[in-house]
Motif scaffolding. Structure first.
Motif, PDB file in Angstrom:
ATOM      1  N   LEU A 138       0.843  -1.302  -0.053  1.00  0.00           N
ATOM      2  CA  LEU A 138       0.034  -0.056   0.116  1.00  0.00           C
ATOM      3  C   LEU A 138       0.877   1.288  -0.046  1.00  0.00           C
ATOM      4  CD1 LEU A 138      -3.299   0.450   1.712  1.00  0.00           C
ATOM      5  CD2 LEU A 138      -1.752   2.425   1.786  1.00  0.00           C
ATOM      6  N   SER A 139       1.122   1.767  -1.044  1.00  0.00           N
ATOM      7  CA  SER A 139       2.017   2.819  -1.424  1.00  0.00           C
ATOM      8  C   SER A 139       1.196   4.371  -0.966  1.00  0.00           C
ATOM      9  CB  SER A 139       2.529   3.133  -2.766  1.00  0.00           C
ATOM     10  OG  SER A 139       3.179   4.309  -2.970  1.00  0.00           O
ATOM     11  N   LEU A 140       1.938   5.089   0.051  1.00  0.00           N
ATOM     12  CA  LEU A 140       1.225   6.340   0.490  1.00  0.00           C
ATOM     13  C   LEU A 140       1.639   7.694  -0.527  1.00  0.00           C
ATOM     14  CD1 LEU A 140      -0.542   6.144   2.926  1.00  0.00           C
ATOM     15  CD2 LEU A 140       0.963   4.585   2.994  1.00  0.00           C
ATOM     16  N   ALA A 141       2.312   7.283  -1.505  1.00  0.00           N
ATOM     17  CA  ALA A 141       2.959   8.204  -2.429  1.00  0.00           C
ATOM     18  C   ALA A 141       2.140   9.474  -3.020  1.00  0.00           C
ATOM     19  CB  ALA A 141       3.724   7.592  -3.617  1.00  0.00           C
ATOM     20  N   ARG A 142       1.022   9.164  -3.109  1.00  0.00           N
ATOM     21  CA  ARG A 142      -0.066   9.875  -3.704  1.00  0.00           C
ATOM     22  C   ARG A 142      -0.744  10.803  -2.492  1.00  0.00           C
ATOM     23  NH1 ARG A 142      -4.765   7.278  -6.506  1.00  0.00           N
ATOM     24  NH2 ARG A 142      -4.982   9.194  -7.630  1.00  0.00           N
ATOM     25  N   LEU A 143      -0.533  10.419  -1.133  1.00  0.00           N
ATOM     26  CA  LEU A 143      -0.986  11.460  -0.149  1.00  0.00           C
ATOM     27  C   LEU A 143       0.213  12.265   0.110  1.00  0.00           C
ATOM     28  CD1 LEU A 143      -2.606   8.406   0.089  1.00  0.00           C
ATOM     29  CD2 LEU A 143      -2.863   9.324   2.392  1.00  0.00           C
ATOM     30  N   ALA A 144       0.204  13.473  -0.591  1.00  0.00           N
ATOM     31  CA  ALA A 144       1.336  14.284  -0.601  1.00  0.00           C
ATOM     32  C   ALA A 144       1.281  15.728  -0.313  1.00  0.00           C
ATOM     33  CB  ALA A 144       2.184  14.161  -2.025  1.00  0.00           C
ATOM     34  N   ARG A 145      -0.144  16.105   0.304  1.00  0.00           N
ATOM     35  CA  ARG A 145      -0.523  17.436   0.295  1.00  0.00           C
ATOM     36  C   ARG A 145       0.174  17.975   1.785  1.00  0.00           C
ATOM     37  NH1 ARG A 145      -5.872  18.509   0.899  1.00  0.00           N
ATOM     38  NH2 ARG A 145      -6.241  16.523   1.813  1.00  0.00           N
ATOM     39  N   ILE A 146       0.296  19.224   1.507  1.00  0.00           N
ATOM     40  CA  ILE A 146       0.489  20.252   2.739  1.00  0.00           C
ATOM     41  C   ILE A 146      -0.799  20.518   3.073  1.00  0.00           C
ATOM     42  CG2 ILE A 146       1.552  21.987   3.855  1.00  0.00           C
ATOM     43  CD1 ILE A 146       3.531  19.791   2.845  1.00  0.00           C
ATOM     44  N   ARG A 147      -1.616  20.162   4.200  1.00  0.00           N
ATOM     45  CA  ARG A 147      -2.731  20.262   4.414  1.00  0.00           C
ATOM     46  C   ARG A 147      -3.256  21.619   4.955  1.00  0.00           C
ATOM     47  NH1 ARG A 147      -5.935  15.077   7.083  1.00  0.00           N
ATOM     48  NH2 ARG A 147      -5.464  13.649   5.261  1.00  0.00           N
ATOM     49  N   ALA A 148      -2.195  22.333   5.988  1.00  0.00           N
ATOM     50  CA  ALA A 148      -2.472  23.442   6.615  1.00  0.00           C
ATOM     51  C   ALA A 148      -1.043  23.890   7.307  1.00  0.00           C
ATOM     52  CB  ALA A 148      -3.451  23.372   7.851  1.00  0.00           C
TER      53      ALA A 148
ATOM     54  N   THR B  63       0.482  20.590   9.155  1.00  0.00           N
ATOM     55  CA  THR B  63      -0.080  19.499   8.893  1.00  0.00           C
ATOM     56  C   THR B  63       0.046  18.912   7.348  1.00  0.00           C
ATOM     57  OG1 THR B  63      -1.926  20.339  10.410  1.00  0.00           O
ATOM     58  CG2 THR B  63      -2.391  18.313   9.033  1.00  0.00           C
ATOM     59  N   VAL B  64       0.523  17.689   7.333  1.00  0.00           N
ATOM     60  CA  VAL B  64       0.998  17.107   6.165  1.00  0.00           C
ATOM     61  C   VAL B  64       0.554  15.788   5.995  1.00  0.00           C
ATOM     62  CG1 VAL B  64       3.030  18.624   6.259  1.00  0.00           C
ATOM     63  CG2 VAL B  64       3.168  16.298   7.013  1.00  0.00           C
ATOM     64  N   GLU B  65       0.336  15.535   4.749  1.00  0.00           N
ATOM     65  CA  GLU B  65       0.157  14.054   4.524  1.00  0.00           C
ATOM     66  C   GLU B  65       1.188  13.034   4.478  1.00  0.00           C
ATOM     67  OE1 GLU B  65      -4.264  14.529   2.283  1.00  0.00           O
ATOM     68  OE2 GLU B  65      -2.568  14.302   0.954  1.00  0.00           O
ATOM     69  N   ALA B  66       0.918  11.866   4.670  1.00  0.00           N
ATOM     70  CA  ALA B  66       2.003  10.921   4.976  1.00  0.00           C
ATOM     71  C   ALA B  66       3.022  10.645   3.709  1.00  0.00           C
ATOM     72  CB  ALA B  66       1.455   9.326   5.179  1.00  0.00           C
ATOM     73  N   GLY B  67       2.443  11.083   2.522  1.00  0.00           N
ATOM     74  CA  GLY B  67       3.421  10.717   1.466  1.00  0.00           C
ATOM     75  C   GLY B  67       4.207  11.972   1.127  1.00  0.00           C
ATOM     76  N   ALA B  68       3.977  13.181   1.759  1.00  0.00           N
ATOM     77  CA  ALA B  68       4.865  14.034   1.356  1.00  0.00           C
ATOM     78  C   ALA B  68       6.560  13.985   1.670  1.00  0.00           C
ATOM     79  CB  ALA B  68       4.506  15.340   2.487  1.00  0.00           C
ATOM     80  N   ILE B  69       7.163  14.217   0.611  1.00  0.00           N
ATOM     81  CA  ILE B  69       8.616  14.135   0.588  1.00  0.00           C
ATOM     82  C   ILE B  69       9.277  14.812   1.756  1.00  0.00           C
ATOM     83  CG2 ILE B  69      10.729  14.321  -0.703  1.00  0.00           C
ATOM     84  CD1 ILE B  69       9.242  13.303  -3.031  1.00  0.00           C
ATOM     85  N   LEU B  70      10.171  14.275   2.468  1.00  0.00           N
ATOM     86  CA  LEU B  70      10.550  15.158   3.631  1.00  0.00           C
ATOM     87  C   LEU B  70      11.283  16.254   3.261  1.00  0.00           C
ATOM     88  CD1 LEU B  70      11.602  15.602   6.688  1.00  0.00           C
ATOM     89  CD2 LEU B  70      13.623  14.053   6.169  1.00  0.00           C
ATOM     90  N   ALA B  71      11.912  16.519   2.147  1.00  0.00           N
ATOM     91  CA  ALA B  71      12.508  17.848   1.666  1.00  0.00           C
ATOM     92  C   ALA B  71      11.351  19.025   1.386  1.00  0.00           C
ATOM     93  CB  ALA B  71      13.292  17.583   0.273  1.00  0.00           C
ATOM     94  N   ASP B  72      10.182  18.325   0.957  1.00  0.00           N
ATOM     95  CA  ASP B  72       8.996  19.219   0.644  1.00  0.00           C
ATOM     96  C   ASP B  72       8.400  19.678   1.995  1.00  0.00           C
ATOM     97  OD1 ASP B  72       9.480  18.938  -2.179  1.00  0.00           O
ATOM     98  OD2 ASP B  72       8.090  17.253  -2.178  1.00  0.00           O
ATOM     99  N   VAL B  73       8.536  18.985   2.922  1.00  0.00           N
ATOM    100  CA  VAL B  73       8.077  19.325   4.345  1.00  0.00           C
ATOM    101  C   VAL B  73       9.163  20.439   4.824  1.00  0.00           C
ATOM    102  CG1 VAL B  73       7.752  18.652   6.633  1.00  0.00           C
ATOM    103  CG2 VAL B  73       6.974  17.016   4.591  1.00  0.00           C
ATOM    104  N   GLN B  74      10.315  20.148   4.542  1.00  0.00           N
ATOM    105  CA  GLN B  74      11.402  21.206   5.076  1.00  0.00           C
ATOM    106  C   GLN B  74      11.024  22.578   4.522  1.00  0.00           C
ATOM    107  OE1 GLN B  74      14.840  18.985   3.995  1.00  0.00           O
ATOM    108  NE2 GLN B  74      15.116  17.987   6.054  1.00  0.00           N
ATOM    109  N   ARG B  75      11.044  22.340   3.063  1.00  0.00           N
ATOM    110  CA  ARG B  75      10.846  23.771   2.157  1.00  0.00           C
ATOM    111  C   ARG B  75       9.447  24.359   2.327  1.00  0.00           C
ATOM    112  NH1 ARG B  75      10.782  21.180  -2.205  1.00  0.00           N
ATOM    113  NH2 ARG B  75      13.060  21.012  -2.294  1.00  0.00           N
TER     114      ARG B  75
END
Length: 483
Positions: free
Chosen positions: A93-103, A112-124
């Protein structure tokens, strides 16, 4: 538990009807990247790779699999190092499509982020808001935050900010029966019953599937200084750490250590690497001071602290970056070490931690024991010295057959982990248990603690469908063998 055969496609048809044909992958070429772990130690098999788009679709997929008694292996970026994301039957079960920054909450300093967000994108996203999300590790360009939280990732910021679990205020989790627990409150204080999020942080997807998280943000460092230090021994590194903590307090945000062999292979194999000190030293430390104040004199503070350490004989030599480019170049010497090891043949890896006061004892005892067991072995112990986490890696003797060397993995596990146990340490510091350390956990774990873990697993996943066989097993079936 049953695993579907090619003739048993009913549950896949149900999944396709909801998720779409493009997101239920069954072709071998499409599934291949999801079946092998990053180091190539394990290769698994699966009936399909399922790619839901949101928490509702994750819950639907889990309910369908639960009704069909099909095992599920949650997977983020598949960058883990202990085989925890490798399937052996069932579905990925790939979480890759759950990649939104919610809030983003600027006042509450949360993201608040979804599990599929790439760590570098969260940092950014944090950086663009003028804040810092401090979790940082070598795979941050491809690993995903859900996997980071499911493994309680560490990285280079633990000394100042803590592990992944320390950076989380709330979670959204899909349970083994398909229900969704909404614990996404961004509260700093909440004593309304058990703190359930800590059941799932570090559980490696065996108790539930993290689909979103509320993360803590911090003030962005606006003044930073990085030093590369030459030392006579790990004991000298420990003395330096003690002195810098007294001198700098919270301004000391990183303290990484690597051996002479580690620096030499980085210089030999990683293009662009430059020797930072004129002479060679037994041990090197990468030190960082930082402050959220733009006028803070981090460079002057680090220079004064290292000058004092040179004067009292703790430090042999040191270089301080004169610009952000030079700071990045010094950090690269440490961060590229794992990649450089690949060019030296087989590597038997241990991710361990011991109390800070016993770090030097561990390194001395473990290196001596391993060299006695295999003369010519090249120990490469490095890592997050400031928080007691050492990657005690062993490069094969020059000229030895790689497969022959790797066949000794279990032997060196016993040597190294016995010493860790004697020193009140842990055999799994930041990479997790997965498959590769499951039996080691059974060997070294506290019996009462292991019993509690099995009870939790049985209570939350009674069919043993979530990442079965990983971390703690409900059956006696052994994990797949290393190649």
């Amino acid at each position: 538990m049953t695993d579907p055969t090619p003739a048993d496609d009913a549950f896949l048809a149900i999944l396709r009807a909801r998720l779409g044909d493009a997101h239920v992958l069954t072709e071998p070429a499409d599934m291949a990247p999801h079946l092998e772990e990053a180091r190539g130690l394990y290769r698994g098999s699966a009936r399909a790779v399922v790619r839901p788009a949101d928490a509702g679709e994750v819950a639907f997929a889990v309910r369908v699999c639960a009704e069909a008694r099909v095992p599920i292996v949650p997977q983020g970026g598949n960058t883990g190092l202990v085989g925890g994301g490798v399937p052996h039957g069932g579905i990925v079960l790939s979480l890759a499509r759950l990649a939104r920054i919610r809030a983003l909450d600027r006042v509450g300093a949360t993201l608040t982020v979804e599990a599929g967000a790439i760590l570098a994108d969260v940092q950014r996203a944090a950086d663009e808001a003028g804040m810092l999300f401090p979790l940082s590790l070598a795979a941050e360009g491809s690993c995903r935050i859900g996997g980071n939280l499911a493994t309680n990732a560490g990285g280079t910021g633990v000394l100042a900010y803590g592990n992944a679990r320390d950076l989380v205020l709330g979670l959204e989790v899909v349970l083994a029966d398909g229900r969704v627990w909404n614990g996404l409150k961004g509260l700093r204080k909440n004593n309304a019953g058990y703190d359930l999020k800590h059941l799932f942080l570090g559980s490696e997807g065996t108790l539930g599937i993290i689909t979103a998280a509320v993360l803590k943000l911090f003030p962005k460092p606006l003044s930073r200084a990085v030093g590369f230090v030459g030392l006579a021994s790990p004991r000298a590194a420990l003395r330096l750490l003690e002195g810098l903590r007294r001198a700098a307090g919270p301004s000391l945000t990183a303290f990484e250590v690597m051996p002479r062999f580690g620096l030499e292979i980085v210089l030999a194999h990683m293009p662009g690497s430059v020797r930072p000190l004129a002479d060679a030293h037994d041990t090197y430390a990468l030190v960082e001071f930082s402050s959220p104040r733009p006028d803070a004199a981090a460079g002057a503070e680090l220079e004064a602290a290292l000058a004092a350490a040179i004067e009292d004989g703790t430090v042999e030599d040191a270089a301080i970056g004169a610009s952000e480019a030079q700071n990045a170049a010094l950090w690269a010497l440490r961060e590229n070490l794992s990649d450089a090891q690949r060019y030296e043949g087989g590597s038997i890896k241990h991710d361990v931690s011991v109390p800070l006061a016993r770090l030097a004892d561990f390194l001395e005892q473990a290196e001596a024991a391993c060299l006695e067991a295999m003369p010519g072995l090249r120990p490469c112990a490095f890592g997050h010295f400031g928080d007691g986490n050492i990657h005690f890696n062993l490069s094969q003797p020059v000229g030895m057959d790689r497969a022959e060397f790797l066949a000794a993995w279990a032997r060196f596990n016993r040597i190294v982990h016995d010493i860790v146990q004697r020193l009140d340490g842990s055999i799994a510091a930041e990479h997790g248990i997965g498959l590769i350390k499951r039996d080691e956990l059974q060997h070294y774990g506290d019996p009462v603690g292991l019993d509690l873990m099995r009870r939790l697993k049985a209570a939350l996943d009674p069919q043993d469908l979530l990442n079965p066989g990983k971390v703690v097993a409900l059956s006696d079936k052994p994990p797949p063998a290393l190649p």
